[in-house]
Design a protein around this motif. Sequence first.
Motif, short mmCIF file in Angstrom:
data_model
loop_
_atom_site.label_atom_id
_atom_site.label_comp_id
_atom_site.label_asym_id
_atom_site.label_seq_id
_atom_site.Cartn_x
_atom_site.Cartn_y
_atom_site.Cartn_z
N PRO A 307 0.81 -1.23 0.00
CA PRO A 307 0.00 0.00 0.00
C PRO A 307 0.84 1.28 0.00
O PRO A 307 0.48 2.26 -0.67
N LEU A 308 1.97 1.28 0.74
CA LEU A 308 2.81 2.47 0.77
C LEU A 308 3.45 2.72 -0.59
O LEU A 308 3.57 3.87 -1.04
N SER A 309 3.87 1.65 -1.27
CA SER A 309 4.44 1.81 -2.61
C SER A 309 3.42 2.35 -3.60
O SER A 309 3.75 3.15 -4.49
N ASP A 310 2.17 1.95 -3.45
CA ASP A 310 1.10 2.48 -4.31
C ASP A 310 0.94 3.99 -4.11
O ASP A 310 0.71 4.73 -5.07
N ILE A 311 1.07 4.43 -2.86
CA ILE A 311 0.96 5.87 -2.58
C ILE A 311 2.09 6.63 -3.25
O ILE A 311 1.89 7.68 -3.88
N VAL A 312 3.33 6.10 -3.14
CA VAL A 312 4.49 6.76 -3.75
C VAL A 312 4.33 6.78 -5.27
O VAL A 312 4.63 7.79 -5.93
N ASP A 313 3.85 5.68 -5.83
CA ASP A 313 3.64 5.61 -7.28
C ASP A 313 2.63 6.66 -7.72
O ASP A 313 2.81 7.33 -8.76
N GLY A 314 1.57 6.82 -6.93
CA GLY A 314 0.56 7.83 -7.25
C GLY A 314 1.14 9.25 -7.22
O GLY A 314 0.79 10.09 -8.06
N LEU A 315 2.03 9.51 -6.27
CA LEU A 315 2.65 10.83 -6.17
C LEU A 315 3.56 11.10 -7.36
O LEU A 315 3.55 12.19 -7.94
N ILE A 316 4.35 10.10 -7.76
CA ILE A 316 5.31 10.30 -8.85
C ILE A 316 4.60 10.43 -10.19
O ILE A 316 4.90 11.33 -10.99
N SER A 317 3.64 9.52 -10.45
CA SER A 317 2.95 9.55 -11.75
C SER A 317 1.88 10.63 -11.81
O SER A 317 1.45 11.01 -12.90
N GLY A 318 1.47 11.13 -10.63
CA GLY A 318 0.44 12.17 -10.60
C GLY A 318 1.01 13.56 -10.42
O GLY A 318 1.49 14.18 -11.39
N PRO A 319 1.01 14.08 -9.18
CA PRO A 319 1.44 15.47 -8.94
C PRO A 319 2.84 15.79 -9.44
O PRO A 319 3.06 16.84 -10.04
N ILE A 320 3.81 14.90 -9.23
CA ILE A 320 5.19 15.21 -9.62
C ILE A 320 5.32 15.25 -11.14
O ILE A 320 5.86 16.21 -11.71
N SER A 321 4.83 14.22 -11.80
CA SER A 321 4.93 14.18 -13.26
C SER A 321 4.10 15.28 -13.92
O SER A 321 4.58 15.98 -14.83
N ASP A 322 2.85 15.47 -13.45
CA ASP A 322 1.99 16.50 -14.02
C ASP A 322 2.55 17.89 -13.76
O ASP A 322 2.52 18.77 -14.65
N GLY A 323 3.06 18.10 -12.55
CA GLY A 323 3.63 19.41 -12.22
C GLY A 323 4.84 19.72 -13.06
O GLY A 323 5.03 20.87 -13.51
N THR A 324 5.68 18.72 -13.30
CA THR A 324 6.87 18.92 -14.13
C THR A 324 6.47 19.23 -15.57
O THR A 324 7.05 20.10 -16.23
N ASN A 325 5.47 18.50 -16.07
CA ASN A 325 4.96 18.76 -17.42
C ASN A 325 4.49 20.20 -17.57
O ASN A 325 4.83 20.90 -18.54
N SER A 326 3.72 20.65 -16.59
CA SER A 326 3.18 22.02 -16.64
C SER A 326 4.30 23.04 -16.58
O SER A 326 4.28 24.05 -17.32
N LEU A 327 5.28 22.81 -15.72
CA LEU A 327 6.40 23.75 -15.58
C LEU A 327 7.19 23.84 -16.87
O LEU A 327 7.55 24.95 -17.32
N LEU A 328 7.48 22.69 -17.48
CA LEU A 328 8.26 22.69 -18.71
C LEU A 328 7.51 23.38 -19.85
O LEU A 328 8.12 24.07 -20.69
N GLN A 329 6.20 23.19 -19.90
CA GLN A 329 5.41 23.88 -20.92
C GLN A 329 5.39 25.38 -20.69
O GLN A 329 5.45 26.17 -21.63
N THR A 330 5.31 25.77 -19.44
CA THR A 330 5.27 27.20 -19.10
C THR A 330 6.55 27.91 -19.50
O THR A 330 6.53 29.03 -20.03
#
Length: 670
Positions: A307-330
């Motif tokens: 369960p803890l690994s699922d949480i980390v996976d969600g953070l990396i594939s979600g907020p971290i990856s999406d945030g990086t995408n948005s920053l690079l586009q900006t």
Amino acid sequence: MSSIALVGNPNTGKTSLFNTLTTSYEYVGNWSGVTVEKKIGNLKNGAGKLIDLPGIYSLHPLSRDEGVAAQYLIEESPEALINIVDASQLERNLLLTLQLLEYGKPTVLGLNMIDVANARGIHINQTILQSRLGVTVLPLIARTGKGSVQMLSILEESSAIPAVKFKLNYGEVVERAISSIEKELRSIKDLPNHRWVALQLLEQNPVILQFLKSRIDVTGLLNICESCQSELQIKKLALTLPQWIRSNRMEYIRNICVEVLDTTAQKPHNLTERLDSVLTHRFWGLPLFIFFMYALFKTTFDWVGGPLSDIVDGLISGPISDGTNSLLQTIGASGFTHALIVDGIIGGVGGVLVFVPQIFILFLIISFLEDSGYMARVCLLMDSTMERMGLNGKAFIPFIIGFGCNVPAIMAARSIEQPKDRMLTTLLMPLMSCSARLPVYALFAVVFFPEQQAFAVLSMYVMGIVFALILCKVFSKYLFKNESSVFIIELPPYRMPQIKTLSRSTWEKGKGFLRKAGTIILAGSAIIWFMSYAGPGGFDVEMDHSYLAKFGGMIAPLLEPLGFGTWQAGSTLVPGFLAKEVVVSTMNIIYHAPDTAGLENQISQVFTPLSAISFMAFILLYIPCLATVGVIKKETASWKWTFFSIGYSLALAYIVSFVIFQGGRLLGWS
């Protein structure tokens, strides 16, 4: 700056005291042989440097790590000594104490584990002990820090600690030999106490003899020793010279213990003995250990870690990856930069970081078992099995350490006394499943064995141990003939590990994995991504036409009989030589998975359960990582044995994977 040496028997709490007194942190375990070389730290009060020497029972070395202590004392001569002893095992510990007192340097006696002694009904008269030995005696509980402030206060002015004037009479014959040797030593400069050197020479200490040989012609000294031995024989004393010296010391120690020890309230059966009656039982001991190991992996992969690994996976594939995408586009980053950061770095490194919770939970439980004292019992349980295979139970300690990382495990083999056992342990250590392989096991287990993840991963660990024992038997029979093995291990008392100790121990084990994520895996992910991005036709090519595909395609035909003959599989194995974690990060890049679920889906289409087992076995057994190869070369001092370890492990991996896949196909498995 003054240097103060910390010396004592194995498992007396030296390293715990070292961590308390200095600004550094070293690995702590409730078994002997944790410190395998001297470690240096700055005292918290700035009074000097503290040198933590390996645990030794005597200054006469039986193993390489014990030789470090004797070599340090003869060559570097510290300003003062801290001799830490186990208050519950005073008589045994004082044998080393007397040898250190004869060294003549200012000494403080740290009476550690006073709480354990009191709990057993053993009480020590500190005043009489201090008077008989002529040194300051300070009660300690090193693992809680009790007494450390007083110790730092004493060490603040190490020059104020009085020099030791201890002198034990060994009888007319030996005393005459000591005087003769002292006269011969006057020509050597920078020697420590001449009487101490003379006694060590009479005891046939090889480290001291080798040191003297480098300075003078020792023929005269050896003649004195032989003459002394002859005189003892003439007096019809059925003892060798070293035995005579030891017997005199033991008699003196027994007299001290009669005066200072009050054992009238000692309990006949303490908690340790009651637990040992179950945990080291000849029939129940090993099944209980296997059950504990299964519970360990169940907790790591199913109950908590998953369960803890699922949480980390969600953070990396979600907020971290999406945030990086948005920053690079900006900021208007180029397509190349965008792909490198998101697909290469975040995809590669993130795919490995998902497994960090599972790795830290594994280390936490192993640290608990280590510090509780249970792992020393496991070595005892395994001794009969390992002895039949050509090793002794003490080698099991480095094997357990190897579950974290093979590099410190190989270094821990220095604590093994016999050269044959030490070499065998070093050569077989790469077969232990280190934490770097764990992400590969976890990834394939969750895809193909979702209901039996813990069992699937545990089977890889067991497979490594089984092949290590089998090869140990083979190597012992054909490579190390006529070399005996001796098993000596101390069983420490059971104790409840402290949260602070557990957290620090877990962090020290796990931070290496995180360090790799920020260095080797990061660099490897960038290189692998670039090889997948570029090809003979230029940049931003189709993956199947990239340099990575061509590179993997060269290896793929060799892997076909093993069940994973694709360029993708071949591309993951070679960079895995740098660090096994890179295997998963390479897969993440090759399959361009947005998250762990996407990678799992891709793998399920390429591999079958049978080929997955074959691949996991290959990852377990094939060539050690670069850091492990380096430390094998250092410890064996031989390129021959280093290349042998690489060659046999690669051959073993190929044969085992071939048998698994082809045998499974013959049985109709898929």
